[in-house]
Write a protein that holds these residues in place. Structure first.
Motif, PDB file in Angstrom:
ATOM      1  N   THR A   1      33.706  37.947  29.189  1.00  0.00           N
ATOM      2  CA  THR A   1      34.332  38.992  29.985  1.00  0.00           C
ATOM      3  C   THR A   1      34.465  38.486  31.413  1.00  0.00           C
ATOM      4  OG1 THR A   1      33.268  40.685  28.629  1.00  0.00           O
ATOM      5  CG2 THR A   1      34.144  41.389  30.760  1.00  0.00           C
ATOM      6  N   ALA A   2      35.645  38.662  31.987  1.00  0.00           N
ATOM      7  CA  ALA A   2      35.888  38.242  33.368  1.00  0.00           C
ATOM      8  C   ALA A   2      36.381  39.446  34.165  1.00  0.00           C
ATOM      9  CB  ALA A   2      36.917  37.126  33.421  1.00  0.00           C
ATOM     10  N   GLU A   3      35.700  39.698  35.277  1.00  0.00           N
ATOM     11  CA  GLU A   3      36.168  40.696  36.245  1.00  0.00           C
ATOM     12  C   GLU A   3      36.991  39.941  37.282  1.00  0.00           C
ATOM     13  OE1 GLU A   3      32.906  42.726  38.019  1.00  0.00           O
ATOM     14  OE2 GLU A   3      32.448  43.866  36.211  1.00  0.00           O
ATOM     15  N   ILE A   4      38.274  40.211  37.313  1.00  0.00           N
ATOM     16  CA  ILE A   4      39.184  39.501  38.210  1.00  0.00           C
ATOM     17  C   ILE A   4      39.583  40.444  39.338  1.00  0.00           C
ATOM     18  CG2 ILE A   4      41.405  38.327  38.375  1.00  0.00           C
ATOM     19  CD1 ILE A   4      41.101  37.717  35.340  1.00  0.00           C
ATOM     20  N   HIS A   5      39.163  40.108  40.544  1.00  0.00           N
ATOM     21  CA  HIS A   5      39.580  40.858  41.726  1.00  0.00           C
ATOM     22  C   HIS A   5      40.783  40.137  42.334  1.00  0.00           C
ATOM     23  CE1 HIS A   5      35.433  42.282  41.311  1.00  0.00           C
ATOM     24  NE2 HIS A   5      35.901  43.408  41.831  1.00  0.00           N
ATOM     25  N   TYR A   6      41.820  40.909  42.617  1.00  0.00           N
ATOM     26  CA  TYR A   6      43.040  40.312  43.168  1.00  0.00           C
ATOM     27  C   TYR A   6      43.633  41.228  44.228  1.00  0.00           C
ATOM     28  CZ  TYR A   6      45.578  43.563  40.138  1.00  0.00           C
ATOM     29  OH  TYR A   6      46.054  44.689  39.541  1.00  0.00           O
ATOM     30  N   TYR A   7      44.405  40.604  45.118  1.00  0.00           N
ATOM     31  CA  TYR A   7      45.084  41.363  46.170  1.00  0.00           C
ATOM     32  C   TYR A   7      46.336  42.004  45.592  1.00  0.00           C
ATOM     33  CZ  TYR A   7      42.068  38.824  49.384  1.00  0.00           C
ATOM     34  OH  TYR A   7      40.982  38.310  50.027  1.00  0.00           O
ATOM     35  N   ARG A   8      46.538  43.256  45.896  1.00  0.00           N
ATOM     36  CA  ARG A   8      47.731  43.951  45.417  1.00  0.00           C
ATOM     37  C   ARG A   8      48.961  43.396  46.123  1.00  0.00           C
ATOM     38  NH1 ARG A   8      47.035  50.263  44.859  1.00  0.00           N
ATOM     39  NH2 ARG A   8      49.250  49.907  44.971  1.00  0.00           N
ATOM     40  N   PRO A   9      50.015  43.062  45.381  1.00  0.00           N
ATOM     41  CA  PRO A   9      51.214  42.506  46.015  1.00  0.00           C
ATOM     42  C   PRO A   9      51.885  43.491  46.978  1.00  0.00           C
ATOM     43  CG  PRO A   9      51.294  42.218  43.630  1.00  0.00           C
ATOM     44  CD  PRO A   9      50.102  43.068  43.939  1.00  0.00           C
ATOM     45  N   ASP A  10      51.819  44.793  46.669  1.00  0.00           N
ATOM     46  CA  ASP A  10      52.481  45.789  47.521  1.00  0.00           C
ATOM     47  C   ASP A  10      51.614  46.207  48.712  1.00  0.00           C
ATOM     48  OD1 ASP A  10      50.636  46.984  45.849  1.00  0.00           O
ATOM     49  OD2 ASP A  10      51.757  48.859  45.665  1.00  0.00           O
ATOM     50  N   ALA A  11      50.331  45.894  48.678  1.00  0.00           N
ATOM     51  CA  ALA A  11      49.422  46.223  49.774  1.00  0.00           C
ATOM     52  C   ALA A  11      48.373  45.119  49.861  1.00  0.00           C
ATOM     53  CB  ALA A  11      48.771  47.581  49.539  1.00  0.00           C
ATOM     54  N   PRO A  12      48.698  43.993  50.489  1.00  0.00           N
ATOM     55  CA  PRO A  12      47.817  42.819  50.477  1.00  0.00           C
ATOM     56  C   PRO A  12      46.431  43.026  51.081  1.00  0.00           C
ATOM     57  CG  PRO A  12      49.989  42.259  51.344  1.00  0.00           C
ATOM     58  CD  PRO A  12      49.949  43.741  51.181  1.00  0.00           C
ATOM     59  N   SER A  13      46.213  44.109  51.785  1.00  0.00           N
ATOM     60  CA  SER A  13      44.883  44.350  52.353  1.00  0.00           C
ATOM     61  C   SER A  13      43.965  45.072  51.346  1.00  0.00           C
ATOM     62  CB  SER A  13      44.991  45.166  53.636  1.00  0.00           C
ATOM     63  OG  SER A  13      45.566  46.424  53.365  1.00  0.00           O
ATOM     64  N   LEU A  14      44.509  45.460  50.186  1.00  0.00           N
ATOM     65  CA  LEU A  14      43.721  46.163  49.168  1.00  0.00           C
ATOM     66  C   LEU A  14      43.441  45.257  47.974  1.00  0.00           C
ATOM     67  CD1 LEU A  14      45.561  49.606  49.103  1.00  0.00           C
ATOM     68  CD2 LEU A  14      43.446  49.016  50.303  1.00  0.00           C
ATOM     69  N   LEU A  15      42.249  45.419  47.393  1.00  0.00           N
ATOM     70  CA  LEU A  15      41.875  44.681  46.191  1.00  0.00           C
ATOM     71  C   LEU A  15      41.997  45.587  44.979  1.00  0.00           C
ATOM     72  CD1 LEU A  15      38.653  42.748  47.250  1.00  0.00           C
ATOM     73  CD2 LEU A  15      40.899  41.781  46.744  1.00  0.00           C
ATOM     74  N   ASN A  16      42.368  44.998  43.860  1.00  0.00           N
ATOM     75  CA  ASN A  16      42.400  45.671  42.575  1.00  0.00           C
ATOM     76  C   ASN A  16      41.502  44.911  41.619  1.00  0.00           C
ATOM     77  OD1 ASN A  16      43.627  48.072  42.071  1.00  0.00           O
ATOM     78  ND2 ASN A  16      45.469  47.221  41.140  1.00  0.00           N
ATOM     79  N   LEU A  17      41.091  45.557  40.535  1.00  0.00           N
ATOM     80  CA  LEU A  17      40.221  44.927  39.544  1.00  0.00           C
ATOM     81  C   LEU A  17      40.929  44.897  38.203  1.00  0.00           C
ATOM     82  CD1 LEU A  17      37.434  43.892  38.519  1.00  0.00           C
ATOM     83  CD2 LEU A  17      36.850  46.290  38.148  1.00  0.00           C
ATOM     84  N   PHE A  18      40.908  43.728  37.545  1.00  0.00           N
ATOM     85  CA  PHE A  18      41.435  43.569  36.200  1.00  0.00           C
ATOM     86  C   PHE A  18      40.314  42.995  35.351  1.00  0.00           C
ATOM     87  CE2 PHE A  18      43.432  40.947  32.903  1.00  0.00           C
ATOM     88  CZ  PHE A  18      44.276  41.871  32.322  1.00  0.00           C
ATOM     89  N   VAL A  19      40.058  43.601  34.179  1.00  0.00           N
ATOM     90  CA  VAL A  19      39.008  43.112  33.292  1.00  0.00           C
ATOM     91  C   VAL A  19      39.666  42.417  32.106  1.00  0.00           C
ATOM     92  CG1 VAL A  19      37.048  43.735  31.828  1.00  0.00           C
ATOM     93  CG2 VAL A  19      37.418  44.927  33.997  1.00  0.00           C
ATOM     94  N   TRP A  20      39.299  41.157  31.892  1.00  0.00           N
ATOM     95  CA  TRP A  20      39.835  40.327  30.805  1.00  0.00           C
ATOM     96  C   TRP A  20      38.700  40.037  29.835  1.00  0.00           C
ATOM     97  CZ3 TRP A  20      38.290  35.531  29.125  1.00  0.00           C
ATOM     98  CH2 TRP A  20      39.172  34.830  28.312  1.00  0.00           C
ATOM     99  N   GLN A  21      38.994  40.052  28.518  1.00  0.00           N
ATOM    100  CA  GLN A  21      37.959  39.771  27.535  1.00  0.00           C
ATOM    101  C   GLN A  21      38.560  39.043  26.343  1.00  0.00           C
ATOM    102  OE1 GLN A  21      35.927  43.171  25.586  1.00  0.00           O
ATOM    103  NE2 GLN A  21      34.097  42.353  26.573  1.00  0.00           N
ATOM    104  N   ASP A  22      37.884  37.970  25.909  1.00  0.00           N
ATOM    105  CA  ASP A  22      38.301  37.195  24.735  1.00  0.00           C
ATOM    106  C   ASP A  22      37.131  36.308  24.330  1.00  0.00           C
ATOM    107  OD1 ASP A  22      39.827  36.129  22.700  1.00  0.00           O
ATOM    108  OD2 ASP A  22      41.455  35.468  23.992  1.00  0.00           O
ATOM    109  N   TYR A  23      37.274  35.629  23.211  1.00  0.00           N
ATOM    110  CA  TYR A  23      36.254  34.671  22.788  1.00  0.00           C
ATOM    111  C   TYR A  23      36.555  33.323  23.418  1.00  0.00           C
ATOM    112  CZ  TYR A  23      34.600  38.129  19.523  1.00  0.00           C
ATOM    113  OH  TYR A  23      34.079  39.283  18.993  1.00  0.00           O
ATOM    114  N   ASP A  24      35.517  32.676  23.971  1.00  0.00           N
ATOM    115  CA  ASP A  24      35.713  31.430  24.703  1.00  0.00           C
ATOM    116  C   ASP A  24      34.465  30.567  24.596  1.00  0.00           C
ATOM    117  OD1 ASP A  24      37.074  29.609  26.244  1.00  0.00           O
ATOM    118  OD2 ASP A  24      37.301  30.916  27.971  1.00  0.00           O
TER     119      ASP A  24
END
Length: 89
Positions: free
Chosen positions: A17-40
């Motif tokens: 499981t990876a918690e990916i924090h990224y800058y929002r393209p429409d508001a670069p001063s804000l962070l968003n969270l995306f959770v990715w999960q797979d077998y690795d």
């Protein structure tokens, strides 16, 4: 038919499981969270790094940080075939 999850775990893969924090393209001063999960495979994580390469090529949100958790509860060395029939009742 054998479950894909069991087959990849017997090959040494674990649930990642990876918690990916990224800058929002429409508001670069804000962070968003995306959770990715797979077998690795730890510690190289080829499936995760393929996804991160895809993210860098095709998704506008610049990465801020990634936190990785890997589950290694079932390993090939721990698996054994059982013989026999068990009847209840």
């Amino acid at each position: 038919m054998i479950d894909r999850a069991l087959m990849v775990r017997l090959e040494g893969y674990g649930l990642t499981t990876a918690e990916i924090h990224y800058y929002r393209p429409d508001a670069p001063s804000l962070l968003n969270l995306f959770v990715w999960q797979d077998y690795d495979l730890a510690p190289d994580f080829p499936v995760l790094f393929d996804f991160i390469d895809y993210w860098n090529r095709g998704i506008e949100g610049a990465l801020h940080s990634i936190r990785i958790v890997h589950d290694q509860l079932v390993r090939p060395a721990e698996w054994r075939a059982a013989r026999g029939d068990f009847r209840l009742g």
